[in-house]
Design a protein around this motif. Structure first.
Motif, PDB file in Angstrom:
ATOM      1  N   GLU A 122      27.624  40.244  34.020  1.00  0.00           N
ATOM      2  CA  GLU A 122      28.873  40.116  33.252  1.00  0.00           C
ATOM      3  C   GLU A 122      29.796  41.306  33.517  1.00  0.00           C
ATOM      4  OE1 GLU A 122      27.460  37.868  29.226  1.00  0.00           O
ATOM      5  OE2 GLU A 122      26.549  39.819  29.678  1.00  0.00           O
ATOM      6  N   VAL A 123      29.218  42.487  33.570  1.00  0.00           N
ATOM      7  CA  VAL A 123      30.005  43.689  33.847  1.00  0.00           C
ATOM      8  C   VAL A 123      30.603  43.609  35.247  1.00  0.00           C
ATOM      9  CG1 VAL A 123      29.866  46.187  34.225  1.00  0.00           C
ATOM     10  CG2 VAL A 123      28.781  45.169  32.210  1.00  0.00           C
ATOM     11  N   GLN A 124      29.804  43.174  36.224  1.00  0.00           N
ATOM     12  CA  GLN A 124      30.318  43.044  37.586  1.00  0.00           C
ATOM     13  C   GLN A 124      31.458  42.033  37.652  1.00  0.00           C
ATOM     14  OE1 GLN A 124      26.848  42.197  39.955  1.00  0.00           O
ATOM     15  NE2 GLN A 124      26.478  44.365  40.360  1.00  0.00           N
ATOM     16  N   ALA A 125      31.315  40.910  36.959  1.00  0.00           N
ATOM     17  CA  ALA A 125      32.371  39.890  36.954  1.00  0.00           C
ATOM     18  C   ALA A 125      33.640  40.437  36.300  1.00  0.00           C
ATOM     19  CB  ALA A 125      31.890  38.637  36.231  1.00  0.00           C
ATOM     20  N   LEU A 126      33.486  41.134  35.196  1.00  0.00           N
ATOM     21  CA  LEU A 126      34.637  41.724  34.502  1.00  0.00           C
ATOM     22  C   LEU A 126      35.316  42.747  35.401  1.00  0.00           C
ATOM     23  CD1 LEU A 126      36.327  42.017  31.942  1.00  0.00           C
ATOM     24  CD2 LEU A 126      34.605  43.625  31.082  1.00  0.00           C
ATOM     25  N   PHE A 127      34.526  43.609  36.024  1.00  0.00           N
ATOM     26  CA  PHE A 127      35.083  44.611  36.919  1.00  0.00           C
ATOM     27  C   PHE A 127      35.804  43.952  38.087  1.00  0.00           C
ATOM     28  CE2 PHE A 127      34.999  47.229  40.691  1.00  0.00           C
ATOM     29  CZ  PHE A 127      35.627  48.376  40.237  1.00  0.00           C
ATOM     30  N   THR A 129      37.162  41.008  38.327  1.00  0.00           N
ATOM     31  CA  THR A 129      38.413  40.381  37.893  1.00  0.00           C
ATOM     32  C   THR A 129      39.501  41.435  37.719  1.00  0.00           C
ATOM     33  OG1 THR A 129      37.189  38.617  36.797  1.00  0.00           O
ATOM     34  CG2 THR A 129      39.459  38.958  36.082  1.00  0.00           C
ATOM     35  N   SER A 130      39.161  42.534  37.060  1.00  0.00           N
ATOM     36  CA  SER A 130      40.138  43.602  36.855  1.00  0.00           C
ATOM     37  C   SER A 130      40.526  44.257  38.178  1.00  0.00           C
ATOM     38  CB  SER A 130      39.583  44.659  35.901  1.00  0.00           C
ATOM     39  OG  SER A 130      39.401  44.111  34.625  1.00  0.00           O
ATOM     40  N   PHE A 131      39.540  44.488  39.028  1.00  0.00           N
ATOM     41  CA  PHE A 131      39.798  45.106  40.322  1.00  0.00           C
ATOM     42  C   PHE A 131      40.762  44.256  41.143  1.00  0.00           C
ATOM     43  CE2 PHE A 131      38.952  45.665  44.831  1.00  0.00           C
ATOM     44  CZ  PHE A 131      39.007  47.048  44.965  1.00  0.00           C
ATOM     45  N   GLU A 132      40.509  42.951  41.193  1.00  0.00           N
ATOM     46  CA  GLU A 132      41.361  42.066  41.986  1.00  0.00           C
ATOM     47  C   GLU A 132      42.766  41.938  41.408  1.00  0.00           C
ATOM     48  OE1 GLU A 132      38.956  38.550  42.366  1.00  0.00           O
ATOM     49  OE2 GLU A 132      37.641  39.513  43.851  1.00  0.00           O
ATOM     50  N   VAL A 134      44.374  44.484  40.092  1.00  0.00           N
ATOM     51  CA  VAL A 134      45.048  45.719  40.465  1.00  0.00           C
ATOM     52  C   VAL A 134      45.140  45.863  41.988  1.00  0.00           C
ATOM     53  CG1 VAL A 134      44.937  48.248  40.339  1.00  0.00           C
ATOM     54  CG2 VAL A 134      44.350  46.870  38.339  1.00  0.00           C
ATOM     55  N   TYR A 135      44.097  45.431  42.688  1.00  0.00           N
ATOM     56  CA  TYR A 135      44.041  45.500  44.148  1.00  0.00           C
ATOM     57  C   TYR A 135      43.896  44.102  44.717  1.00  0.00           C
ATOM     58  CZ  TYR A 135      43.022  50.491  43.533  1.00  0.00           C
ATOM     59  OH  TYR A 135      43.057  51.804  43.194  1.00  0.00           O
ATOM     60  N   PRO A 136      44.976  43.318  44.711  1.00  0.00           N
ATOM     61  CA  PRO A 136      44.852  41.939  45.230  1.00  0.00           C
ATOM     62  C   PRO A 136      44.486  41.954  46.707  1.00  0.00           C
ATOM     63  CG  PRO A 136      47.144  42.473  44.698  1.00  0.00           C
ATOM     64  CD  PRO A 136      46.314  43.647  44.299  1.00  0.00           C
ATOM     65  N   PRO A 137      43.730  40.942  47.130  1.00  0.00           N
ATOM     66  CA  PRO A 137      43.362  40.872  48.548  1.00  0.00           C
ATOM     67  C   PRO A 137      44.594  40.778  49.417  1.00  0.00           C
ATOM     68  CG  PRO A 137      42.213  39.185  47.254  1.00  0.00           C
ATOM     69  CD  PRO A 137      43.195  39.843  46.351  1.00  0.00           C
ATOM     70  N   ALA A 138      44.525  41.372  50.597  1.00  0.00           N
ATOM     71  CA  ALA A 138      45.644  41.291  51.533  1.00  0.00           C
ATOM     72  C   ALA A 138      45.809  39.868  51.981  1.00  0.00           C
ATOM     73  CB  ALA A 138      45.382  42.199  52.745  1.00  0.00           C
ATOM     74  N   PRO A 139      47.053  39.396  52.093  1.00  0.00           N
ATOM     75  CA  PRO A 139      47.263  38.017  52.552  1.00  0.00           C
ATOM     76  C   PRO A 139      46.763  37.825  53.965  1.00  0.00           C
ATOM     77  CG  PRO A 139      49.372  39.182  52.259  1.00  0.00           C
ATOM     78  CD  PRO A 139      48.284  40.111  51.856  1.00  0.00           C
ATOM     79  N   LYS A 140      46.167  36.674  54.203  1.00  0.00           N
ATOM     80  CA  LYS A 140      45.687  36.311  55.551  1.00  0.00           C
ATOM     81  C   LYS A 140      46.872  35.818  56.352  1.00  0.00           C
ATOM     82  CE  LYS A 140      41.250  36.741  54.634  1.00  0.00           C
ATOM     83  NZ  LYS A 140      40.343  37.615  55.228  1.00  0.00           N
ATOM     84  N   ASP A 141      46.897  36.198  57.625  1.00  0.00           N
ATOM     85  CA  ASP A 141      47.985  35.737  58.515  1.00  0.00           C
ATOM     86  C   ASP A 141      47.836  34.290  58.862  1.00  0.00           C
ATOM     87  OD1 ASP A 141      49.297  38.147  58.568  1.00  0.00           O
ATOM     88  OD2 ASP A 141      48.121  38.897  60.259  1.00  0.00           O
TER      89      ASP A 141
END
Length: 141
Positions: A122-127, A129-132, A134-141
């Protein structure tokens, strides 16, 4: 497996993202560098063998050896024939150890999450979600 080998394996668990676009050997190098910055690896620690990395990540052992040679070129590791690959220096900067303010805040948050009954997943999932957020994945070309 000795207690020492179990400790090294628990400290360094390589995660390979085959979709990242980053060469696999560089992912290994960067993860070792990050472990050195965070103090999870210290001078004298032995890295897992290429065979151990291959068994846990399904990466060709030669890829791991290439990563270890790169770490050796950077002065971070030393290959000792027949003994393994060992860390030769740390990347922990003064003031960035366990007393580092962000690390302390994260530790406090984790203890609070545990006290409130959250499990590791649960902690990993919460982290995550919050991480993504703040740091969204870079768009794929």
């Amino acid at each position: 497996m000795s207690a020492f080998e179990r400790r090294v394996m628990s400290v360094v668990v390589f995660r390979i993202d085959r979709r990242s676009g980053v060469a696999t050997y560089l992912q290994i190098v960067r993860q070792v560098e990050q472990a050195l910055r965070m103090g999870a690896l210290e001078e004298g620690d032995r890295l897992p063998t290429a065979a151990q990395v291959a068994a846990t990540t399904k990466v060709n052992p030669n890829t791991t050896l290439k990563a270890y040679r790169e770490l050796e070129r950077a002065g971070l590791a030393e290959v000792r024939q027949g003994a393994g690959t060992f860390i030769t220096r740390t990347l922990v900067e003064p003031g960035s150890g366990p007393e580092w303010p962000l690390r302390g805040a994260l530790d406090e948050w984790l203890h609070q999450a545990r006290a409130e009954g959250l499990g590791g997943e649960e902690v990993q999932a919460l982290f995550r979600t919050s991480f993504e957020a703040v740091y969204p994945p870079a768009p794929k070309d």
